[in-house]
Enzyme design. Structure first.
Site, PDB file in Angstrom:
ATOM      1  N   HIS A 136      22.012  69.048  49.178  1.00  0.00           N
ATOM      2  CA  HIS A 136      20.737  69.437  49.800  1.00  0.00           C
ATOM      3  C   HIS A 136      19.675  68.333  49.723  1.00  0.00           C
ATOM      4  O   HIS A 136      18.650  68.500  49.083  1.00  0.00           O
ATOM      5  CB  HIS A 136      20.208  70.762  49.231  1.00  0.00           C
ATOM      6  CG  HIS A 136      20.290  70.925  47.735  1.00  0.00           C
ATOM      7  ND1 HIS A 136      19.821  69.992  46.856  1.00  0.00           N
ATOM      8  CD2 HIS A 136      20.786  71.939  46.980  1.00  0.00           C
ATOM      9  CE1 HIS A 136      20.028  70.416  45.626  1.00  0.00           C
ATOM     10  NE2 HIS A 136      20.620  71.587  45.680  1.00  0.00           N
ATOM     11  N   HIS A 181      25.130  79.882  47.431  1.00  0.00           N
ATOM     12  CA  HIS A 181      24.990  80.722  46.228  1.00  0.00           C
ATOM     13  C   HIS A 181      25.322  82.155  46.610  1.00  0.00           C
ATOM     14  O   HIS A 181      24.632  82.745  47.446  1.00  0.00           O
ATOM     15  CB  HIS A 181      23.559  80.650  45.688  1.00  0.00           C
ATOM     16  CG  HIS A 181      23.175  79.266  45.292  1.00  0.00           C
ATOM     17  ND1 HIS A 181      23.372  78.773  44.025  1.00  0.00           N
ATOM     18  CD2 HIS A 181      22.642  78.247  46.006  1.00  0.00           C
ATOM     19  CE1 HIS A 181      22.963  77.513  43.975  1.00  0.00           C
ATOM     20  NE2 HIS A 181      22.520  77.160  45.164  1.00  0.00           N
ATOM     21  N   HIS A 196      23.065  67.911  42.021  1.00  0.00           N
ATOM     22  CA  HIS A 196      21.681  68.316  42.288  1.00  0.00           C
ATOM     23  C   HIS A 196      20.829  67.106  41.921  1.00  0.00           C
ATOM     24  O   HIS A 196      20.635  66.811  40.746  1.00  0.00           O
ATOM     25  CB  HIS A 196      21.291  69.551  41.466  1.00  0.00           C
ATOM     26  CG  HIS A 196      19.899  70.022  41.782  1.00  0.00           C
ATOM     27  ND1 HIS A 196      19.630  71.174  42.476  1.00  0.00           N
ATOM     28  CD2 HIS A 196      18.687  69.449  41.543  1.00  0.00           C
ATOM     29  CE1 HIS A 196      18.320  71.304  42.642  1.00  0.00           C
ATOM     30  NE2 HIS A 196      17.724  70.275  42.074  1.00  0.00           N
ATOM     31  N   LYS A 239      30.090  70.704  39.750  1.00  0.00           N
ATOM     32  CA  LYS A 239      28.664  70.610  40.057  1.00  0.00           C
ATOM     33  C   LYS A 239      27.881  70.069  38.868  1.00  0.00           C
ATOM     34  O   LYS A 239      27.976  70.593  37.765  1.00  0.00           O
ATOM     35  CB  LYS A 239      28.142  72.000  40.437  1.00  0.00           C
ATOM     36  CG  LYS A 239      26.670  72.048  40.804  1.00  0.00           C
ATOM     37  CD  LYS A 239      26.386  71.356  42.126  1.00  0.00           C
ATOM     38  CE  LYS A 239      24.901  71.150  42.371  1.00  0.00           C
ATOM     39  NZ  LYS A 239      24.279  72.191  43.168  1.00  0.00           N
ATOM     40  N   ASP A 259      22.645  76.107  51.234  1.00  0.00           N
ATOM     41  CA  ASP A 259      21.918  76.379  49.983  1.00  0.00           C
ATOM     42  C   ASP A 259      21.242  77.748  50.053  1.00  0.00           C
ATOM     43  O   ASP A 259      20.186  77.958  49.457  1.00  0.00           O
ATOM     44  CB  ASP A 259      20.903  75.274  49.666  1.00  0.00           C
ATOM     45  CG  ASP A 259      20.415  75.355  48.221  1.00  0.00           C
ATOM     46  OD1 ASP A 259      21.081  76.005  47.394  1.00  0.00           O
ATOM     47  OD2 ASP A 259      19.350  74.780  47.922  1.00  0.00           O
ATOM     48  N   HIS A 304      27.624  74.452  50.721  1.00  0.00           N
ATOM     49  CA  HIS A 304      26.768  74.678  49.532  1.00  0.00           C
ATOM     50  C   HIS A 304      26.160  76.070  49.633  1.00  0.00           C
ATOM     51  O   HIS A 304      25.215  76.293  50.387  1.00  0.00           O
ATOM     52  CB  HIS A 304      25.663  73.618  49.461  1.00  0.00           C
ATOM     53  CG  HIS A 304      24.788  73.757  48.243  1.00  0.00           C
ATOM     54  ND1 HIS A 304      24.536  72.719  47.383  1.00  0.00           N
ATOM     55  CD2 HIS A 304      24.099  74.811  47.734  1.00  0.00           C
ATOM     56  CE1 HIS A 304      23.743  73.122  46.406  1.00  0.00           C
ATOM     57  NE2 HIS A 304      23.453  74.390  46.603  1.00  0.00           N
TER      58      HIS A 304
HETATM   59  C1  NCD Z   1      19.151  77.623  43.887  1.00  0.00           C
HETATM   60  C2  NCD Z   1      19.391  78.993  43.246  1.00  0.00           C
HETATM   61  O1  NCD Z   1      18.531  79.875  43.384  1.00  0.00           O
HETATM   62  O2  NCD Z   1      20.449  79.175  42.643  1.00  0.00           O
HETATM   63  N1  NCD Z   1      17.761  77.526  44.241  1.00  0.00           N
HETATM   64  C3  NCD Z   1      17.213  76.694  45.162  1.00  0.00           C
HETATM   65  O3  NCD Z   1      15.999  76.664  45.275  1.00  0.00           O
HETATM   66  N2  NCD Z   1      17.959  75.943  45.940  1.00  0.00           N
HETATM   67  C4  NCD Z   1      19.598  76.544  42.970  1.00  0.00           C
HETATM   68  C5  NCD Z   1      19.694  75.186  43.621  1.00  0.00           C
HETATM   69  O4  NCD Z   1      20.556  74.947  44.456  1.00  0.00           O
HETATM   70  O5  NCD Z   1      18.873  74.333  43.291  1.00  0.00           O
HETATM   71 ZN    ZN Z   2      21.904  75.345  45.684  1.00  0.00          ZN
END
Ligand code: NCD
Ligand code: ZN
Length: 349
Positions: free
Chosen positions: A179, A20, A141, A104, A252, A18
Site C-alpha cells: 500500500h 484484511h 508495511h 508480512k 487494503d 492485500h
Molecule cells: C489495517 C488494519 O486495520 O488492519 N489498517 C489500515 O489502516 N490499513 C492495517 C494496515 O494494513 O496497516
Molecule cells: Zn493492510
C-alpha cells in the site's frame, strides 16, 4: 480490448493482493464481499493473536473457507506475521506447505495489531536469508515508527532507513512494498533492482489528505499509511495506470466497526471490499486508462507471485449507484468508504 470511453469493460478475474478479513463473526460479515469481486486474495495475518505459525495459518484458512457464502469461488492465499522470534524453520515449513505465499513485516507499533511486529530488521536476518533462498516474498508495511518522524513522512523515511539497507543486505529477497502512498515510494519501486513490487489501494488513487478533513473530521477516510498530498496521489495514479508490472492491486480493505472508527481514537482502515473494483475503475477512468485496469488488477500480481492468471472474467458496466450508508457488522454496522456517494461503475458479474 476496451475502447477509449466504453460503457462496459470485461477483465480476466482479478485478485486482491492485500486484504484484511479479520476472524469469527466479523470475517463472516465481510468475506462474501471480497469473494464477489476477486478470485484470490493475499490475507493479512494481523489478527489478535497474530498468525505466526504454519498451523495457525492453515487453521485460519479453513475458517475462511467455512465462512464463504455458498457457491463462492474464492481462494485465500495465506501469510505469516513476522515477529522477532519467528524461526527460519517455521518459514521454510510454511513455504513448503504450498499454502503460505508470503511473510508480512510490520514494524512494531506501525499500525493496527502490529505490537508483535519486528522491533529491528537485524533481529530477523536468519529468516530473511531463508526467504531469499526460497524465493518467498516479504510483504512490508513501509513506515518507520520513530515518534520524532512526522506521520506524513514515515513512508519516505522508511525507504532510507529500512528498505535500502535491507535490499543491500538481501539483494535477492523478493519484496512487496505494501500500500504505497507517496511519490517517493512509487519512484523507488519503479527504479529498484528487480524483485520489488508494490500494491496500491483504490483510496490512495482517488483521494488526497484533504478527504480526511472535508467539512469536518472524517474518520472513514483515515487509514495507515495515511492519505498524502495531491502530488502523491497523482504520482500513484500514474504508477498504477502506466502499465508497469511492478504495480498491482491491493485494496487494503480493513474493516472496523463503526463505533471504533467514530471514536476519540478512531481505528485506521478503510472498508472498500464491497465496491473495490468500482473504485479502481473510477480511478483508472480519471486517468483515461481503463484499458490498463486488467493488467493492474488481473495480470501483474500473479506474475510477481509466480501464480497462474485466473480463468473467467468479470464485467463492469457504466451505471451510477449509491454506495450504502452502512452495512451489517456484528454488534454494530460498518461504513464503507465513500458511503452515500454515487459511483459511476458497477460490477455486474
Ligand atoms: C489495517 C488494519 O486495520 O488492519 N489498517 C489500515 O489502516 N490499513 C492495517 C494496515 O494494513 O496497516
Ligand atoms: Zn493492510
Amino acid at each position: 480490448m476496451p475502447t477509449s470511453n466504453p460503457d462496459q469493460i470485461t477483465l480476466l478475474r482479478p485478485d486482491d493482493w492485500h486484504l484484511h478479513l479479520r476472524d469469527a463473526q466479523a470475517m463472516a460479515a465481510v468475506v462474501g464481499a471480497s469473494a464477489a469481486q476477486f478470485a484470490r486474495a493475499i490475507v493479512m495475518p494481523n489478527l489478535r493473536p497474530p498468525v505466526t505459525t504454519l498451523a495457525q495459518a492453515l487453521a485460519y484458512r479453513e475458517r475462511i473457507l467455512a465462512a464463504l457464502p455458498e457457491g463462492s469461488d474464492f481462494t485465500p492465499l495465506m501469510t505469516l506475521y513476522l515477529t522477532d522470534n519467528t524461526t527460519a524453520a517455521e518459514i521454510r515449513a510454511a513455504w513448503e506447505s504450498g499454502m503460505v505465499q508470503a511473510v508480512k513485516l510490520y514494524p512494531a507499533g506501525a499500525t493496527t495489531n502490529s505490537d508483535a511486529g519486528v522491533t529491528d530488521p537485524r533481529k530477523v536476518a536468519a529468516v530473511l536469508e531463508t526467504m531469499q533462498a526460497l524465493g518467498m516474498p516479504l510483504l512490508v508495511h513501509g513506515e518507520v515508527t520513530d515518534p520524532e518522524v512526522d506521520v506524513f513522512d514515515r513512508e519516505q523515511v522508511f525507504i532510507d532507513r529500512v528498505m535500502i539497507p535491507m535490499r543491500r543486505d538481501f539483494p535477492g529477497l523478493r519484496i512487496v512494498f505494501e500500500h504505497i502512498t507517496t511519490e517517493e515510494a512509487a519512484q523507488y519501486v519503479r527504479d529498484a533492482h528487480e524483485g520489488v513490487g508494490a500494491t496500491i489501494t483504490a483510496h490512495h488513487l482517488l483521494y488526497n489528505r484533504n478527504a480526511i478533513f472535508t467539512g469536518g473530521l472524517r474518520p472513514h477516510w483515515y487509514c495507515l499509511p495515511v492519505l498524502k498530498r495531491e502530488r502523491h496521489r497523482s504520482a500513484l495514479l500514474q504508477a498504477a495506470t502506466g502499465g508497469n508490472p511492478r504495480f498491482f492491486l491491493g485494496t487494503d480493505s480493513a474493516p472496523h466497526a463503526r463505533r471504533l472508527k467514530e471514536h476519540a481514537a478512531g481505528c485506521a482502515g478503510c472498508y472498500t471490499a464491497p465496491h473495490a473494483l468500482e473504485l479502481y475503475a473510477a480511478a483508472f477512468e480519471m486517468a483515461g486508462a481503463l484499458d490498463r485496469l486488467e493488467g493492474f488488477a488481473s495480470l501483474h500480481g500473479p506474475a510477481f507471485y509466480r501464480l497462474p492468471v485466473n480463468r473467467g472474467t468479470v464485467t463492469l458496466r457504466r451505471e451510477a449507484w449509491r454506495i450504502p450508508d452502512a452495512l451489517p457488522f456484528p454488534g454494530d454496522a460498518i461504513v464503507p468508504l465513500a458511503a452515500g456517494e454515487t459511483i459511476a461503475w458497477r460490477l455486474i458479474g
